[in-house]
Design a protein around this motif. Structure first.
Motif, PDB file in Angstrom:
ATOM      1  N   ARG A 180     -10.104 -42.387  14.536  1.00 57.87           N
ATOM      2  CA  ARG A 180      -9.089 -41.395  14.182  1.00 57.87           C
ATOM      3  C   ARG A 180      -8.484 -40.824  15.458  1.00 57.87           C
ATOM      4  O   ARG A 180      -9.210 -40.483  16.389  1.00 57.87           O
ATOM      5  CB  ARG A 180      -9.688 -40.270  13.326  1.00 57.87           C
TER       6      ARG A 180
ATOM      7  N   ALA B 287      -5.319 -38.034  16.724  1.00 63.96           N
ATOM      8  CA  ALA B 287      -4.358 -36.999  16.327  1.00 63.96           C
ATOM      9  C   ALA B 287      -3.600 -36.526  17.554  1.00 63.96           C
ATOM     10  O   ALA B 287      -4.146 -36.467  18.660  1.00 63.96           O
ATOM     11  CB  ALA B 287      -5.071 -35.837  15.651  1.00 63.96           C
TER      12      ALA B 287
ATOM     13  N   GLU C  53      -2.531 -36.139  12.439  1.00 68.48           N
ATOM     14  CA  GLU C  53      -3.360 -37.338  12.571  1.00 68.48           C
ATOM     15  C   GLU C  53      -2.486 -38.579  12.418  1.00 68.48           C
ATOM     16  O   GLU C  53      -1.747 -38.708  11.437  1.00 68.48           O
ATOM     17  CB  GLU C  53      -4.467 -37.335  11.520  1.00 68.48           C
TER      18      GLU C  53
ATOM     19  N   HIS D 274      -5.924 -42.998  10.725  1.00 69.86           N
ATOM     20  CA  HIS D 274      -6.791 -42.416   9.699  1.00 69.86           C
ATOM     21  C   HIS D 274      -8.019 -43.289   9.442  1.00 69.86           C
ATOM     22  O   HIS D 274      -8.150 -43.904   8.388  1.00 69.86           O
ATOM     23  CB  HIS D 274      -6.016 -42.235   8.390  1.00 69.86           C
TER      24      HIS D 274
ATOM     25  N   ASP E  39      -3.008 -46.382   8.582  1.00 66.28           N
ATOM     26  CA  ASP E  39      -4.119 -47.017   7.870  1.00 66.28           C
ATOM     27  C   ASP E  39      -3.987 -48.532   7.936  1.00 66.28           C
ATOM     28  O   ASP E  39      -2.879 -49.067   7.777  1.00 66.28           O
ATOM     29  CB  ASP E  39      -4.145 -46.599   6.399  1.00 66.28           C
TER      30      ASP E  39
END
Length: 279
Positions: A13, A15, A27, A30, A229
Motif C-alpha cells: 500500500r 499513499a 491511497e 491498495h 488494484d
C-alpha cells in the motif's frame, strides 16, 4: 524458467499526502501483490493514473510504503537506506520513459556509461572495455562513446539508457513506459533489443506500459492494474487475448487494430459490453 521469485510484492500500500491546510492522504496502491521470476518479463498494464508507475517507484525505493513488504531474493528491501540501498541499486536498475531527458546533456555517452562502473570501483582499462561491450550490446558504434546525447536520435538515446541500466549487470530492470515516446518503427527495434538482451543475459524485466499490444509482445506474465488494484494476473497470452475481468476486456476491446472492419466490430463489442456499466 526458475519459478522461485526474484522479487515479491506482498499487500503493498502506498499513499500520497496532498498540499493545503488539511494535508489529506490519498491511497494510490491498495494492497498490491505480484512477483517477478528470474529471466522473466512481467508486464504491468493500465491506464494513466492507475498506479503502475508507483509500483515501479516502490521497487526502486523512491516512494515509501504505508504497509506491506517488498522482498528481493527473499530479503526484505522496502525501507532500505544508505549503503544497503546503494548496494541494491547494483541489482535493480531502471529505464525511464523519456530518452530526451533521462541522459545528462553535458556528459558524453562514454562518461554516462562510466559513472556506474566507477561507482563500483572499476579501473579505467576495465571500464573502457566494458563500455565497448555495452555499446556493442545495444548496436551502437564504439565511436558513440565520444559524442553527446544531442547527436543521437530518440531511439539511439534509449539504447544508451538501456546500456547504462545494463552496465553493472543487474538482475532486474524496471522499464517504465520505455518505448512510449518513440515512433512505431523505433519501438519495434528497441523491444527486439530488450528481448535479445534478456535471452543473452537472463535479466528480468518489470515492463510497465499502457499499450496492451506491446505488453503482449514482451511479457511472459501480465498483471492488469486499475485504480490502484491488481484486477487480473496470469499468462500473457491468456490475459491479453481472453481476459476475465471487465476492465481487462475494456483494455483489449479499446486497443486499435489495423483492419477497419475488425476495429468497427471491436468498437461495437466495447459499446455493447460497457453500456450497462454506465447506466
Amino acid at each position: 524458467m526458475n519459478a522461485t521469485p526474484l522479487i515479491e510484492l506482498d499487500d503493498v500500500r502506498v499513499a500520497f499526502t496532498g498540499g493545503g491546510l488539511r494535508r489529506t492522504k490519498t491511497e494510490v496502491l491498495h494492497g498490491v501483490s505480484l512477483d517477478i521470476r528470474p529471466g522473466e518479463t512481467h508486464g504491468l498494464v493500465g491506464e494513466s493514473g492507475s498506479g503502475k508507475t508507483t509500483i515501479g517507484r516502490a521497487i526502486l525505493g523512491l516512494v515509501p510504503l504505508e504497509s506491506g513488504s517488498i522482498r528481493f531474493r527473499g530479503e526484505r528491501i522496502d525501507g532500505l537506506r544508505g549503503t544497503r540501498r546503494r548496494a541494491l541499486a547494483t541489482q535493480v536498475q531502471v529505464v525511464f520513459q523519456d530518452p530526451y531527458t533521462s541522459l545528462n546533456p553535458s556528459l558524453t555517452i562514454g562518461d554516462t556509461l562510466a559513472e556506474p562502473l566507477r561507482a563500483q570501483g572499476m579501473g579505467l582499462a576495465d571500464a573502457r572495455r566494458r563500455i565497448r561491450e555495452l555499446l556493442d550490446a545495444v548496436a551502437l558504434p564504439s565511436g558513440a562513446a565520444d559524442r553527446l546525447p544531442r547527436e543521437f536520435s530518440g531511439g539511439q538515446r534509449q539504447r544508451v539508457a538501456i546500456a547504462r541500466a545494463l552496465a553493472i549487470r543487474p538482475a532486474l530492470i524496471v522499464c517504465d513506459e520505455a518505448v512510449s515516446a518513440l515512433d512505431l518503427t523505433t519501438q519495434r527495434t528497441v523491444l527486439e533489443l530488450l528481448l535479445s538482451i534478456q535471452k543473452e543475459t537472463g535479466v528480468s524485466y518489470l515492463f510497465i506500459s499502457h499499450d496492451l499490444s506491446v505488453v503482449r509482445h514482451m511479457s511472459h506474465r501480465v498483471s492488469v492494474i486499475y485504480r490502484g488494484d491488481i484486477v487480473e494476473s496470469g499468462d500473457a497470452a491468456v490475459v491479453t487475448s481472453a481476459p476475465s475481468h471487465p476492465y481487462s476486456r475494456k483494455l483489449l476491446l479499446s486497443a486499435p487494430v489495423v483492419d477497419p472492419a475488425a476495429q468497427a466490430e471491436r468498437r461495437r463489442q466495447f459499446e455493447s459490453e460497457f453500456a450497462g456499466a454506465r447506466r
